[in-house]
Design an enzyme around this catalytic site. Structure first.
Site, PDB file in Angstrom:
ATOM      1  N   TYR A  96       0.858  -1.201   0.000  1.00  0.00           N
ATOM      2  CA  TYR A  96       0.000   0.000   0.000  1.00  0.00           C
ATOM      3  C   TYR A  96       0.892   1.248   0.000  1.00  0.00           C
ATOM      4  CZ  TYR A  96      -4.389   2.505   0.658  1.00  0.00           C
ATOM      5  OH  TYR A  96      -5.478   3.314   0.482  1.00  0.00           O
ATOM      6  N   LYS A 108      -3.069   8.672   2.530  1.00  0.00           N
ATOM      7  CA  LYS A 108      -4.318   8.555   3.315  1.00  0.00           C
ATOM      8  C   LYS A 108      -4.154   9.180   4.701  1.00  0.00           C
ATOM      9  CE  LYS A 108      -6.927   6.411   0.312  1.00  0.00           C
ATOM     10  NZ  LYS A 108      -7.841   7.235  -0.517  1.00  0.00           N
TER      11      LYS A 108
HETATM   12  N1  LIG Z   1     -11.046  -0.410  -3.016  1.00  0.00           N
HETATM   13  C1  LIG Z   1     -10.657  -0.405  -1.739  1.00  0.00           C
HETATM   14  O1  LIG Z   1     -10.295  -1.431  -1.158  1.00  0.00           O
HETATM   15  C2  LIG Z   1     -10.674   0.894  -0.971  1.00  0.00           C
HETATM   16  C3  LIG Z   1     -10.678   0.838   0.424  1.00  0.00           C
HETATM   17  C4  LIG Z   1     -10.674   2.028   1.143  1.00  0.00           C
HETATM   18  C5  LIG Z   1     -10.634   3.237   0.464  1.00  0.00           C
HETATM   19  N2  LIG Z   1     -10.624   3.263  -0.920  1.00  0.00           N
HETATM   20  C6  LIG Z   1     -10.576   4.563  -1.580  1.00  0.00           C
HETATM   21  O2  LIG Z   1     -11.794   4.788  -2.236  1.00  0.00           O
HETATM   22  C7  LIG Z   1     -11.576   5.756  -3.280  1.00  0.00           C
HETATM   23  C8  LIG Z   1     -12.222   5.241  -4.549  1.00  0.00           C
HETATM   24  O3  LIG Z   1     -11.478   4.117  -5.011  1.00  0.00           O
HETATM   25  P1  LIG Z   1     -12.162   2.802  -5.599  1.00  0.00           P
HETATM   26  O4  LIG Z   1     -11.641   1.664  -4.835  1.00  0.00           O
HETATM   27  O5  LIG Z   1     -13.629   2.990  -5.756  1.00  0.00           O
HETATM   28  O6  LIG Z   1     -11.461   2.672  -7.031  1.00  0.00           O
HETATM   29  P2  LIG Z   1     -11.758   3.413  -8.439  1.00  0.00           P
HETATM   30  O7  LIG Z   1     -10.559   3.134  -9.268  1.00  0.00           O
HETATM   31  O8  LIG Z   1     -13.062   3.005  -8.948  1.00  0.00           O
HETATM   32  O9  LIG Z   1     -11.807   4.952  -8.048  1.00  0.00           O
HETATM   33  C9  LIG Z   1     -10.662   5.790  -8.002  1.00  0.00           C
HETATM   34  C10 LIG Z   1     -11.049   7.027  -8.767  1.00  0.00           C
HETATM   35  O10 LIG Z   1     -10.025   8.030  -8.700  1.00  0.00           O
HETATM   36  C11 LIG Z   1     -10.120   8.728  -9.908  1.00  0.00           C
HETATM   37  N3  LIG Z   1      -8.943   9.542 -10.171  1.00  0.00           N
HETATM   38  C12 LIG Z   1      -7.656   9.137 -10.274  1.00  0.00           C
HETATM   39  N4  LIG Z   1      -6.889  10.193 -10.619  1.00  0.00           N
HETATM   40  C13 LIG Z   1      -7.712  11.274 -10.706  1.00  0.00           C
HETATM   41  C14 LIG Z   1      -7.523  12.635 -11.039  1.00  0.00           C
HETATM   42  N5  LIG Z   1      -6.305  13.126 -11.328  1.00  0.00           N
HETATM   43  N6  LIG Z   1      -8.608  13.457 -11.050  1.00  0.00           N
HETATM   44  C15 LIG Z   1      -9.840  12.992 -10.745  1.00  0.00           C
HETATM   45  N7  LIG Z   1     -10.076  11.706 -10.429  1.00  0.00           N
HETATM   46  C16 LIG Z   1      -9.009  10.861 -10.421  1.00  0.00           C
HETATM   47  C17 LIG Z   1     -10.286   7.625 -10.945  1.00  0.00           C
HETATM   48  O11 LIG Z   1     -10.785   8.147 -12.155  1.00  0.00           O
HETATM   49  C18 LIG Z   1     -11.297   6.751 -10.252  1.00  0.00           C
HETATM   50  O12 LIG Z   1     -12.598   7.139 -10.603  1.00  0.00           O
HETATM   51  C19 LIG Z   1     -10.068   5.960  -3.359  1.00  0.00           C
HETATM   52  O13 LIG Z   1      -9.711   7.114  -2.634  1.00  0.00           O
HETATM   53  C20 LIG Z   1      -9.532   4.721  -2.666  1.00  0.00           C
HETATM   54  O14 LIG Z   1      -8.253   4.926  -2.129  1.00  0.00           O
HETATM   55  C21 LIG Z   1     -10.653   2.118  -1.629  1.00  0.00           C
END
Ligand SMILES: NC(=O)c1ccc[n+]([C@@H]2O[C@H](COP(=O)([O-])OP(=O)(O)OC[C@H]3O[C@@H](n4cnc5c(N)ncnc54)[C@H](O)[C@@H]3O)[C@@H](O)[C@H]2O)c1
Length: 257
Positions: free
Chosen positions: A157, A164
């Site tokens: 990570y 984060k």
């Molecule tokens: N999937 C997991 O296990 C998990 C757990 C906890 C937190 N998260 C967090 O949740 C959030 C969403 O992630 P996800 O898992 O739904 O994956 P995801 O890939 O669907 O979403 C990530 C998003 O970030 C966007 N992004 C990246 N660069 C960007 C930029 N320059 N401008 C605008 N948007 C941008 C992407 O287009 C995408 O839509 C993230 O912050 C991720 O760290 C994810």
């Protein structure tokens, strides 16, 4: 209490149907909100437009969160089209691939900068842009998405954990700045979910297995479960909650070994 009828919301972070932000968009729309969705690049525009077409009367606009100009243009459009804003979901996160494969100690200055800019600073920039729109409504709710890798080491990570940590701290400082304007800022710390962003983390499946083996609920979470918790934080049901990191992780954070 979680009714969003007549509310206008911004959702940043929909990439595809597995995105956590898409589950939140669906739940918010089902609760009565009108939504604006964004895409960060032309490559993702079609995906986002296809999904947005399932919503009622959506706005779809570009917003690369590393661009102050695109954030300003987005806020101007929301002001013109919605006449204000009631809530915003920040679901943008990114780190260069090398930083999610190599040992953390190898993280380059540039990868560190990009990860922190896209995944943490963007909450500050976006919040600053939409706060005046929320003031017009007498307040608002801003929600971001984080992961417990901010606090504890999860294999690979790496710099995302550092980003984060900065994001969660930003939630508290923003909550303090904007509380007097009745604008609340919170985060959901979600359990591991297989999404596009997650697939960039080497060995992510083994993290999922740890949830199945050790989390109190013996599983990880679904995006719809994160969305249900998001409805609480976006709605008046949570009107006294701000600066909070809500764990929606099947209880994993409570476990030591
Ligand atoms: N999937 C997991 O296990 C998990 C757990 C906890 C937190 N998260 C967090 O949740 C959030 C969403 O992630 P996800 O898992 O739904 O994956 P995801 O890939 O669907 O979403 C990530 C998003 O970030 C966007 N992004 C990246 N660069 C960007 C930029 N320059 N401008 C605008 N948007 C941008 C992407 O287009 C995408 O839509 C993230 O912050 C991720 O760290 C994810």
């Amino acid at each position: 209490m979680c009714d969003l009828t007549g509310k206008h919301g911004l959702i940043v972070g929909v990439a595809n149907k597995r995105s956590i932000s898409w589950a939140i968009a669906q739940a918010a729309a089902a609760s009565g909100a009108r939504l604006a969705l964004t895409y960060p690049s032309e490559r993702l525009e079609e995906n986002v437009r296809e999904l947005a077409a399932k919503l009622e009367n959506p706005l779809v606009r570009p917003c690369d969160v590393t661009s102050d100009q695109q954030i300003a243009d987005l806020a101007a459009t929301l002001d013109r089209e919605f006449g204000g804003l009631d809530f915003a979901v920040h679901g943008a996160g990114f780190a260069p691939a090398d930083a999610l494969h190599n040992p953390f100690v190898e993280t380059s200055r540039e990868s560190f900068r990009i990860a922190l800019d896209v995944s943490a600073y963007s909450l500050v920039g976006l919040t600053r842009a939409v706060a005046p729109l929320m003031e017009k409504r007498g307040g608002g709710s801003i929600l971001t998405l984080t992961f417990i890798g901010s606090d504890r080491v999860y294999p690979n990570y790496n710099v995302m954990g550092v980003a984060k940590a900065a994001l969660e701290s930003s939630v508290r400082y923003l909550a303090s700045d904007l509380g007097p304007k009745n604008i609340r800022v919170n985060a959901i710390s979600a359990g591991a979910i297989k999404t596009l962003a997650a697939s960039g983390i080497a060995g992510f499946s083994s993290i999922l297995q740890v949830y199945r083996d050790r989390a109190p609920l013996r599983r990880s979470v679904e995006t719809s479960e994160v969305a249900d918790a998001a409805m609480f934080l976006l709605s008046p049901a949570s009107r006294a909650v701000t600066g909070e990191i809500l764990m929606v992780d099947a209880g994993m954070h409570a476990i030591g070994l």
